[in-house]
Design a protein around this motif. Structure first.
Motif, short mmCIF file in Angstrom:
data_model
loop_
_atom_site.label_atom_id
_atom_site.label_comp_id
_atom_site.label_asym_id
_atom_site.label_seq_id
_atom_site.Cartn_x
_atom_site.Cartn_y
_atom_site.Cartn_z
N TRP A 1 0.76 -1.17 0.17
CA TRP A 1 0.04 -0.03 -0.07
C TRP A 1 0.79 1.09 -0.12
O TRP A 1 0.44 2.31 -0.11
N THR A 2 2.14 1.07 0.22
CA THR A 2 3.04 2.31 0.19
C THR A 2 3.17 2.72 -1.50
O THR A 2 3.23 1.80 -2.40
N ASN A 3 3.60 3.81 -1.73
CA ASN A 3 3.54 4.24 -3.24
C ASN A 3 4.66 5.44 -3.23
O ASN A 3 4.98 6.14 -2.50
N PHE A 4 5.26 5.51 -4.47
CA PHE A 4 5.90 7.03 -4.76
C PHE A 4 5.02 7.56 -5.95
O PHE A 4 4.56 6.60 -6.96
N SER A 5 5.17 8.88 -6.32
CA SER A 5 4.73 9.29 -7.68
C SER A 5 5.94 9.58 -8.40
O SER A 5 6.80 10.19 -8.26
N SER A 6 5.50 9.00 -9.59
CA SER A 6 6.40 9.63 -10.81
C SER A 6 5.81 10.36 -11.85
O SER A 6 4.72 10.31 -12.17
N HIS A 7 6.68 11.28 -12.37
CA HIS A 7 6.28 11.94 -13.46
C HIS A 7 7.46 12.66 -14.23
O HIS A 7 8.45 12.70 -13.53
N ILE A 8 7.25 13.77 -15.07
CA ILE A 8 8.20 14.32 -15.75
C ILE A 8 9.42 14.74 -14.84
O ILE A 8 10.67 14.68 -15.32
N SER A 9 9.03 15.34 -13.68
CA SER A 9 10.03 15.84 -13.09
C SER A 9 10.17 15.27 -11.41
O SER A 9 10.67 16.02 -10.80
N HIS A 10 9.97 14.23 -11.49
CA HIS A 10 9.89 13.47 -10.37
C HIS A 10 10.31 11.87 -10.37
O HIS A 10 9.25 11.17 -11.05
N VAL A 11 11.52 11.51 -10.46
CA VAL A 11 12.19 10.40 -10.52
C VAL A 11 11.51 9.56 -11.88
O VAL A 11 11.04 10.05 -12.56
N SER A 12 11.55 8.08 -11.61
CA SER A 12 10.89 7.50 -12.72
C SER A 12 10.11 6.10 -12.18
O SER A 12 10.52 5.79 -11.01
N PRO A 13 9.15 5.62 -12.89
CA PRO A 13 8.33 4.32 -12.64
C PRO A 13 9.01 3.07 -12.71
O PRO A 13 8.77 2.23 -13.64
N VAL A 14 10.34 2.75 -12.04
CA VAL A 14 10.98 1.65 -11.96
C VAL A 14 11.34 1.19 -10.84
O VAL A 14 11.43 1.88 -9.77
N GLY A 15 11.99 -0.05 -10.70
CA GLY A 15 12.60 -0.70 -9.44
C GLY A 15 13.11 -2.09 -9.92
O GLY A 15 13.03 -2.64 -11.07
N CYS A 16 13.89 -2.72 -9.10
CA CYS A 16 14.53 -3.89 -9.24
C CYS A 16 14.34 -4.97 -7.84
O CYS A 16 14.93 -4.63 -6.96
N PHE A 17 13.52 -6.13 -8.16
CA PHE A 17 13.71 -7.01 -6.89
C PHE A 17 14.81 -7.47 -7.05
O PHE A 17 15.33 -8.29 -8.21
N TYR A 18 15.56 -7.93 -6.04
CA TYR A 18 16.71 -8.54 -6.11
C TYR A 18 17.07 -9.51 -4.89
O TYR A 18 16.40 -9.45 -3.91
N ASN A 19 18.17 -10.43 -4.95
CA ASN A 19 18.53 -11.14 -3.62
C ASN A 19 19.76 -10.82 -3.11
O ASN A 19 20.61 -9.61 -3.61
N LEU A 20 20.01 -11.41 -1.89
CA LEU A 20 21.28 -10.87 -1.23
C LEU A 20 22.64 -11.10 -1.92
O LEU A 20 23.64 -10.60 -1.50
N THR A 21 22.43 -11.85 -2.91
CA THR A 21 23.85 -12.09 -3.55
C THR A 21 23.82 -11.02 -4.73
O THR A 21 24.88 -10.93 -5.61
N GLY A 22 22.73 -10.26 -4.72
CA GLY A 22 22.82 -9.26 -5.72
C GLY A 22 22.18 -9.41 -7.15
O GLY A 22 22.60 -8.77 -8.19
N GLU A 23 21.60 -10.55 -7.25
CA GLU A 23 21.23 -11.11 -8.29
C GLU A 23 19.79 -10.52 -8.69
O GLU A 23 19.10 -10.51 -7.91
N ASN A 24 19.59 -10.01 -10.06
CA ASN A 24 18.32 -9.18 -10.28
C ASN A 24 17.34 -10.72 -10.09
O ASN A 24 17.30 -11.77 -10.82
N LYS A 25 15.95 -10.50 -10.01
CA LYS A 25 15.14 -11.28 -9.94
C LYS A 25 13.66 -11.01 -10.93
O LYS A 25 13.36 -11.52 -11.74
N VAL A 26 13.49 -9.62 -10.44
CA VAL A 26 12.25 -9.06 -11.35
C VAL A 26 12.54 -7.45 -11.48
O VAL A 26 12.56 -6.84 -10.43
N ALA A 27 13.16 -7.18 -12.54
CA ALA A 27 13.35 -5.68 -12.71
C ALA A 27 11.98 -5.21 -13.68
O ALA A 27 11.62 -5.61 -14.66
N PHE A 28 11.47 -4.04 -13.07
CA PHE A 28 10.43 -3.45 -13.85
C PHE A 28 10.48 -2.06 -14.21
O PHE A 28 10.98 -1.30 -13.44
#
Length: 602
Positions: A88-115
């Motif tokens: 339920w937490t969120n952040f707002s993305s728009h032209i002048s505020h960050v970007s709608p992206v993220g990356c779930f990863y594990n403790l060895t630093g491996e990508n699991k799902v980057a969106f």
């Protein structure tokens, strides 16, 4: 309307809050370059205001231990950047505020799902985290949460990448994708954007004086700084740190009797000159207040300041002509453009929420894009290598079109936050120059402790902001040394392949490799892996306030070791030493070592 389907182990749901008969929705998927794309198209035969809709992706939380996002968000009672928040937490993305992206990863630093979402212009409410009811991860993109102008078509894509790569490689691929979506229109980065900066802000705030700044620049230049940013205060006699006098952007003659001559004098010291301006603010104390008081997004009673609405062409024309005027009149090399994240429809009030034929667009993101592209185009006509700085949070994929310097958000004295902000920006900003927040330190602090401000910011372009006239001699020596160290290693620090484990621990070990050189900074009592990637020379900086460094080699390696303290003095040298897989090397606090591999036949 709602639609549900599955793609591999992704459950896709698209929902619309209210049905509009004229709207047609198409939701499909495709696979391309190891990624899954969820494509969305919404059409209407006639222009209408699109209703709020939501694209929801659910997938198993398998081998996922943290979540990288380009900004701070999480549980408000226990906020931890790079944690996995409740959905339920969120952040707002728009032209002048960050970007709608993220990356779930594990403790060895491996990508699991980057969106990553393709709409980096309009307001998108991003939710990413744990959905406890299903014991699953979710990514939700909510669209049209703020009323938009009528339209007939909207297209967007959500990119889901499960490639078996390190998280930083997955983030880099998102950056490349967004660059392609923007036709590689990023603003070029001149060499001056990659030189150390002296900023007036933390030591002087609005208490500026022409002679004092010239004295500071003379010292800063001798220490290795190549640019000055004159921050807030040059445009007003008031020193209360408010914005009531922003808008006219005329020099305070009391503070700067001859601005053009002053700028030229500083430039003769070998420094570029940048000036701070607050883009959206117009205060009631300005002469232009009456002209623009009816062209505001909202008004702050507390600050007696309005935020201009760039949907009015006269607002954009005024701002662009103002920036061109100050650059031309004073011979400036660049501008620090502040607070563009205030251009946000979620803040809009009153008449700003109603249509107005005097505007040439009702889309605020479109207006901001027109404004900032005009700023770039007109300023580069005056000076083709103009420097333009923005800072976190108003950074993101589209902002790279308008500026060539991104700076970490304000974090005075907090070197750890500075380090984390730098890495976040470096990972997601391509070749845009990344600068540290301008840092200061206590004049009574030890040089070892003060050195942490430099050590934590080595992988950025350093901005410093102390009163150089009152620094103790040893601190000046320390400052000159670290700026020299940074310059000597700039090629690796800024151009090397960047890696760091444990973003959720604020990047405690960072490395960059270029050719046969590697440079590592250590910020906790952790192991450094060396000579594991073909390098022949390794430099390791001790930022952990420990008295040794722990090294690990995959096989015994013979090296020559030189040990230095935080003032750059060599304290020991071992011409022939064999690292036996795991080894501990005595190193001064905030010092560093260099390791040069010795060939077996030598």
């Amino acid at each position: 309307m709602n639609k549900h389907f599955s793609v591999d182990n992704f459950k896709v749901s698209f929902d619309v809050t209210e049905q509009a008969e004229s709207l047609i929705y198409e939701v499909s998927h495709r696979c391309q370059d190891e990624a899954i794309f969820i494509d969305l198209t919404i059409k209407s035969e006639t222009p209408i205001v699109f209703p709020e809709c939501k694209l929801d992706i659910s997938f198993p939380l398998d081998d996922m231990h943290s979540l990288w996002t380009p900004c701070l968000h999480g549980h408000p009672k226990s906020i931890r950047n790079k944690g996995i928040p409740e959905i339920w937490t969120n952040f707002s993305s728009h032209i002048s505020h960050v970007s709608p992206v993220g990356c779930f990863y594990n403790l060895t630093g491996e990508n699991k799902v980057a969106f990553a979402f393709s709409d980096i212009k309009n307001i998108v409410k991003v939710q990413a985290g744990a959905y406890e009811e299903d014991k699953a991860a979710k990514v939700i993109m909510s669209l049209f949460t703020v009323k938009t102008e009528p339209m007939t078509e909207y297209k967007a894509s959500l990119r889901l990448d499960r490639s078996d790569v390190d998280y930083h490689e997955a983030i880099s691929r998102i950056t490349q994708w967004h660059e392609e979506l923007l036709d590689n229109s990023q603003m070029p980065v001149p060499s001056a954007a990659l030189e150390p900066v002296y900023s007036t802000w933390y030591s002087f705030h609005q208490n500026l004086d022409q002679k004092e700044i010239e004295d500071q620049c003379e010292i800063a230049s001798s220490l290795g700084c190549k640019t000055i940013i004159l921050d807030d205060g040059w445009q007003t006699d008031d020193s209360n740190r408010g914005y009531m006098f922003c808008g006219d952007w005329e020099v305070s003659n009391k503070r700067f009797p001859d601005m053009a001559e002053h700028v030229a004098k500083v430039q003769s010291m070998g420094m570029k000159y940048m000036l701070w301006l607050s883009v959206p603010f117009v205060g009631q104390g300005c002469k232009v207040w009456d002209e623009f008081k009816d062209n505001l997004l909202f008004y702050s009673e507390q600050n007696a300041t309005g935020t201009l609405d760039p949907r009015y062409p006269q607002v954009r024309d005024f701002l662009v002509s103002t920036y061109c005027r100050v650059v031309s009149d004073y011979g400036l090399d660049g501008l620090k453009l502040d607070f563009i994240d205030e251009f946000d429809m979620t803040y809009a009030t009153g008449d700003a929420l109603l249509p107005d034929p005097a505007r040439d667009t009702e889309s605020l993101p479109e207006a901001v894009d027109r404004l900032m592209m005009s700023v770039r185009e007109e300023l580069t006509k005056i000076k083709d290598d103009i420097l333009i700085e923005f800072r976190q949070r108003y950074i993101g994929s589209m902002i790279r079109k308008y500026g060539n310097i991104f700076r970490v958000h304000d974090c005075p004295h907090d070197s750890i936050t500075n380090r984390a902000g730098i890495l976040d920006l470096r990972l997601f900003s391509g070749n845009t120059a990344i600068h540290s927040d301008m840092f200061i330190w206590s004049e009574s602090d030890s040089v070892e402790s003060a050195s942490l401000q430099f050590i934590n910011t080595l992988f950025s372009v350093p901005q410093i902001s102390p009163n150089l006239k009152t620094l103790p001699t040893e601190h000046l020596t320390m400052t000159k040394h670290w700026l020299s160290f940074w310059k000597d290693n700039q090629h690796v620090l800024l151009n090397g392949k960047l890696k760091s484990r444990y973003p959720e621990m604020h990047y405690p070990v960072i490395e960059a490799k270029l050719g046969n050189e590697k440079l590592i900074t250590v910020h906790a009592a952790m192991i450094c892996d060396v000579f594991n990637d073909g390098e022949e020379r390794v430099t390791i900086v001790n930022g952990a306030m420990e008295e040794s460094l722990i090294l690990r080699c995959s096989e015994p390696t013979t090296v020559a070791i030189s040990v230095y303290d935080c003032l750059g003095e060599k304290v020991s040298h071992i011409p022939n030493y064999t690292i036996e897989k795991l080894d501990e090397i005595k190193t001064p606090k905030s010092g560093y070592i260099t390791l040069d591999a010795i060939a077996a036949d030598q």
